[in-house]
Design a protein around this motif. Structure first.
Motif, short mmCIF file in Angstrom:
data_model
loop_
_atom_site.label_atom_id
_atom_site.label_comp_id
_atom_site.label_asym_id
_atom_site.label_seq_id
_atom_site.Cartn_x
_atom_site.Cartn_y
_atom_site.Cartn_z
N SER A 4 -78.14 -78.35 -91.01
CA SER A 4 -79.21 -78.93 -92.11
C SER A 4 -80.23 -79.85 -91.34
N GLU A 5 -79.57 -80.89 -90.85
CA GLU A 5 -79.86 -82.06 -90.28
C GLU A 5 -80.71 -81.70 -88.83
N MET A 12 -89.54 -81.40 -88.16
CA MET A 12 -90.19 -82.80 -88.00
C MET A 12 -90.76 -82.80 -86.56
N GLN A 13 -90.52 -82.05 -85.73
CA GLN A 13 -91.42 -82.10 -84.38
C GLN A 13 -92.86 -81.68 -84.74
N VAL A 14 -92.89 -80.80 -85.79
CA VAL A 14 -94.35 -80.32 -86.19
C VAL A 14 -95.20 -81.34 -86.91
N HIS A 126 -85.73 -78.00 -101.14
CA HIS A 126 -85.57 -78.38 -99.51
C HIS A 126 -84.58 -78.45 -99.02
N GLY A 127 -83.43 -79.05 -99.46
CA GLY A 127 -82.17 -78.96 -99.15
C GLY A 127 -81.64 -77.54 -98.58
N GLN A 128 -81.71 -76.68 -99.89
CA GLN A 128 -81.21 -75.32 -99.64
C GLN A 128 -82.28 -74.69 -98.64
N ALA A 129 -83.49 -74.75 -98.45
CA ALA A 129 -84.34 -74.21 -97.40
C ALA A 129 -83.93 -74.67 -96.05
N LEU A 130 -83.45 -75.83 -95.79
CA LEU A 130 -83.12 -76.24 -94.60
C LEU A 130 -81.76 -75.40 -94.31
#
Length: 137
Positions: A4-5, A12-14, A126-130
Motif C-alpha cells: 500500500s505504501e 504521489m508522483q502525479v 483510501h486505505g482500502q483503495a490503495l
C-alpha cells in the motif's frame, strides 16, 4: 515498505508532477511580468553589453516554457497510466477516492464532501483503495 505504501508513493508522483508544472507556470508568469516592466522603461539610448535585459528575460522564458512542456507531458503520461489502473479497480467508491486525491489533487475535506461521508471514512476508503491499487502495480 508495504504494498500500500508503494502504491501511495507511485500515486504521489502525479501530485508532485502537478505541483511542479504549477510552479513552472508561475515562474513563467513572473518572467513575463518582469519583461513587460523592462519594455516599459526602455529608452532610445544605446546600451553596452551583450544584450538587453528584455532579451535575456525572453530567452529565459523560452527555456522555462520548454521545460514546462516537458513536465506537462510527463504529468499527462503519469495521469494516463494512473487513470488506466484506477479504472481497473472494481469498487466504485475506491476509484472515486483515488481519482479525486491523486488526479484532481483534492483535499480530504473535499473528498469527504463529494462522497457524502466524513473525513475518517474518506481515509478508510483510501486505505482500502490503495490495497486495490497495489494489486494492479
Amino acid at each position: 515498505m508495504t504494498e500500500s505504501e508503494k502504491a501511495k508513493n507511485y500515486l504521489m508522483q502525479v501530485v508532485f508532477a502537478d505541483e511542479s508544472v504549477k510552479m513552472k507556470l508561475e515562474q513563467i508568469e513572473r518572467l513575463d511580468a518582469l519583461s513587460k516592466k523592462c519594455t516599459s522603461v526602455m529608452t532610445g539610448m544605446p546600451r553596452g553589453g551583450s544584450g538587453s535585459d528584455f532579451t535575456k528575460i525572453r530567452d529565459r522564458m523560452i527555456e522555462e516554457s520548454r521545460e514546462c512542456e516537458r513536465q506537462m507531458q510527463r504529468l499527462l503520461d503519469l495521469k494516463e497510466d494512473v487513470r488506466r489502473k484506477i479504472d481497473m479497480i472494481e469498487d466504485r467508491k475506491h476509484r472515486v477516492v483515488l481519482e479525486m486525491r491523486y488526479l484532481n489533487c483534492a483535499t480530504w475535506e473535499n473528498i469527504a464532501e463529494s462522497i457524502g461521508r466524513d473525513v475518517t471514512t474518506a481515509h478508510r476508503w483510501h486505505g482500502q483503495a490503495l490495497k486495490d491499487f497495489a494489486k494492479l502495480c
